[in-house]
Write an enzyme that holds these catalytic residues in place. Structure first.
Site, PDB file in Angstrom:
ATOM      1  N   LYS A  48      41.902  32.448  36.856  1.00  0.00           N
ATOM      2  CA  LYS A  48      42.931  31.594  37.402  1.00  0.00           C
ATOM      3  C   LYS A  48      43.184  31.890  38.877  1.00  0.00           C
ATOM      4  O   LYS A  48      43.785  31.090  39.592  1.00  0.00           O
ATOM      5  CB  LYS A  48      44.264  31.846  36.661  1.00  0.00           C
ATOM      6  CG  LYS A  48      44.253  31.537  35.194  1.00  0.00           C
ATOM      7  CD  LYS A  48      45.645  31.730  34.576  1.00  0.00           C
ATOM      8  CE  LYS A  48      45.747  33.098  33.992  1.00  0.00           C
ATOM      9  NZ  LYS A  48      46.973  33.319  33.179  1.00  0.00           N
ATOM     10  N   GLY A  49      42.768  33.077  39.317  1.00  0.00           N
ATOM     11  CA  GLY A  49      43.129  33.566  40.653  1.00  0.00           C
ATOM     12  C   GLY A  49      42.683  32.682  41.802  1.00  0.00           C
ATOM     13  O   GLY A  49      43.244  32.733  42.895  1.00  0.00           O
ATOM     14  N   ASP A 105      38.447  34.367  44.167  1.00  0.00           N
ATOM     15  CA  ASP A 105      39.521  34.944  44.967  1.00  0.00           C
ATOM     16  C   ASP A 105      39.088  36.218  45.689  1.00  0.00           C
ATOM     17  O   ASP A 105      39.352  36.395  46.866  1.00  0.00           O
ATOM     18  CB  ASP A 105      40.781  35.194  44.109  1.00  0.00           C
ATOM     19  CG  ASP A 105      40.495  35.946  42.812  1.00  0.00           C
ATOM     20  OD1 ASP A 105      39.377  36.491  42.637  1.00  0.00           O
ATOM     21  OD2 ASP A 105      41.403  35.989  41.953  1.00  0.00           O
ATOM     22  N   ASP A 108      35.041  42.332  44.464  1.00  0.00           N
ATOM     23  CA  ASP A 108      35.365  43.764  44.455  1.00  0.00           C
ATOM     24  C   ASP A 108      34.130  44.540  43.999  1.00  0.00           C
ATOM     25  O   ASP A 108      33.239  44.804  44.800  1.00  0.00           O
ATOM     26  CB  ASP A 108      36.584  43.986  43.549  1.00  0.00           C
ATOM     27  CG  ASP A 108      37.080  45.416  43.531  1.00  0.00           C
ATOM     28  OD1 ASP A 108      36.736  46.174  44.459  1.00  0.00           O
ATOM     29  OD2 ASP A 108      37.803  45.789  42.597  1.00  0.00           O
ATOM     30  N   PHE A 157      44.803  47.665  46.207  1.00  0.00           N
ATOM     31  CA  PHE A 157      45.052  46.618  45.227  1.00  0.00           C
ATOM     32  C   PHE A 157      45.986  45.582  45.836  1.00  0.00           C
ATOM     33  O   PHE A 157      47.123  45.884  46.195  1.00  0.00           O
ATOM     34  CB  PHE A 157      45.641  47.191  43.940  1.00  0.00           C
ATOM     35  CG  PHE A 157      45.725  46.170  42.844  1.00  0.00           C
ATOM     36  CD1 PHE A 157      44.589  45.785  42.144  1.00  0.00           C
ATOM     37  CD2 PHE A 157      46.935  45.567  42.529  1.00  0.00           C
ATOM     38  CE1 PHE A 157      44.648  44.813  41.155  1.00  0.00           C
ATOM     39  CE2 PHE A 157      47.003  44.597  41.532  1.00  0.00           C
ATOM     40  CZ  PHE A 157      45.863  44.223  40.844  1.00  0.00           C
ATOM     41  N   VAL A 158      45.491  44.364  45.951  1.00  0.00           N
ATOM     42  CA  VAL A 158      46.265  43.310  46.611  1.00  0.00           C
ATOM     43  C   VAL A 158      46.709  42.224  45.630  1.00  0.00           C
ATOM     44  O   VAL A 158      46.077  42.023  44.596  1.00  0.00           O
ATOM     45  CB  VAL A 158      45.461  42.668  47.770  1.00  0.00           C
ATOM     46  CG1 VAL A 158      45.212  43.679  48.877  1.00  0.00           C
ATOM     47  CG2 VAL A 158      44.143  42.076  47.279  1.00  0.00           C
ATOM     48  N   ASP A 164      46.823  38.389  41.141  1.00  0.00           N
ATOM     49  CA  ASP A 164      47.948  38.789  40.294  1.00  0.00           C
ATOM     50  C   ASP A 164      47.978  40.272  39.982  1.00  0.00           C
ATOM     51  O   ASP A 164      46.982  40.984  40.152  1.00  0.00           O
ATOM     52  CB  ASP A 164      47.855  38.057  38.946  1.00  0.00           C
ATOM     53  CG  ASP A 164      46.749  38.631  38.066  1.00  0.00           C
ATOM     54  OD1 ASP A 164      45.598  38.689  38.540  1.00  0.00           O
ATOM     55  OD2 ASP A 164      47.039  39.065  36.932  1.00  0.00           O
TER      56      ASP A 164
END
Ligand code: 5GP
Ligand code: MG
Length: 185
Positions: A48-49, A105, A108, A157-158, A164
């Site tokens: 969903k990000g 999004d 990583d 961690f953003v 989210d």
């Protein structure tokens, strides 16, 4: 976790402002529009990000294109990838012979995008490229790079602009570093 009642209070610092996000998305969108002119690409967003980034990017790319979405998960509500990927929702389009651009999004470890890219490549598309809002190279455990990246960020961690923690903070209009005490017991 502590359920947030004041989202701003849980943010340690803003990493990418709302203005910077929109300016850079317009820039990368113009690049995509130039690269994909006449190719009728399909933009595939990873839910969903990606939702705010997808919406902004889709409007920045003013060429004929189609949209699709899929959903996978590598998270169990924490701040580190479990590496275990589950496929929740597939795309609707047949992508054989099509030019596909995956929108995500954040890149990583690389495991999510590697999984999705390989899955789509098995369906005979003309091409598959990756466009990410954020790239966190320090987290990489899999050899994979984005073809288009809006911002390179440090290893924190953003949250915000779709990202989210426990499904909260997605509605922040900027990208910020979450205070560690929010997710540490
Ligand atoms: P990867 O598979 O590349 O390790 O991670 C991709 C996914 O992990 C992203 O779609 C996102 O859901 C999550 N992720 C990785 N880093 C962060 C981060 O700093 N903040 C948030 N909120 N999610 C992250
Ligand atoms: Mg995600």
């Amino acid at each position: 976790m502590i359920h947030p009642y004041d989202m701003m209070q849980d943010i340690d610092r803003v990493l990418v402002t709302e203005e910077e996000l929109h300016r850079r998305i317009r820039e990368v969108g113009a690049q995509l529009a130039a690269d994909y002119a006449g190719k009728r690409p399909i933009f595939v967003g990873i839910l969903k990000g990606v939702v705010p980034f997808f919406a902004a990017m889709a409007q920045a790319v003013q060429i004929p294109c189609q949209w699709d979405f899929l959903s996978v998960t590598s998270f169990e509500g924490g701040t580190h990838s479990t590496g275990q990927l589950t496929f929740r929702k597939d795309i609707d389009h047949d992508i054989a012979g099509r030019h596909v651009v995956i929108l995500e999004d954040i890149l990583d470890s690389g495991s999510t995008l590697k999984f999705v890219k390989e899955l789509l490549e098995r369906r005979g598309p003309a091409s598959v490229k990756i466009c990410t809002m954020l790239d966190k190279p320090s987290g990489r455990t899999v050899a994979l790079e984005a073809d288009y990246s809006c911002f390179t960020i440090p290893g924190a961690f953003v949250v915000g602009f779709g990202l989210d923690y426990d499904d909260y903070y997605r509605n922040l209009p900027f990208v910020g570093v979450l205070k560690p005490e929010v997710y540490q017991d």
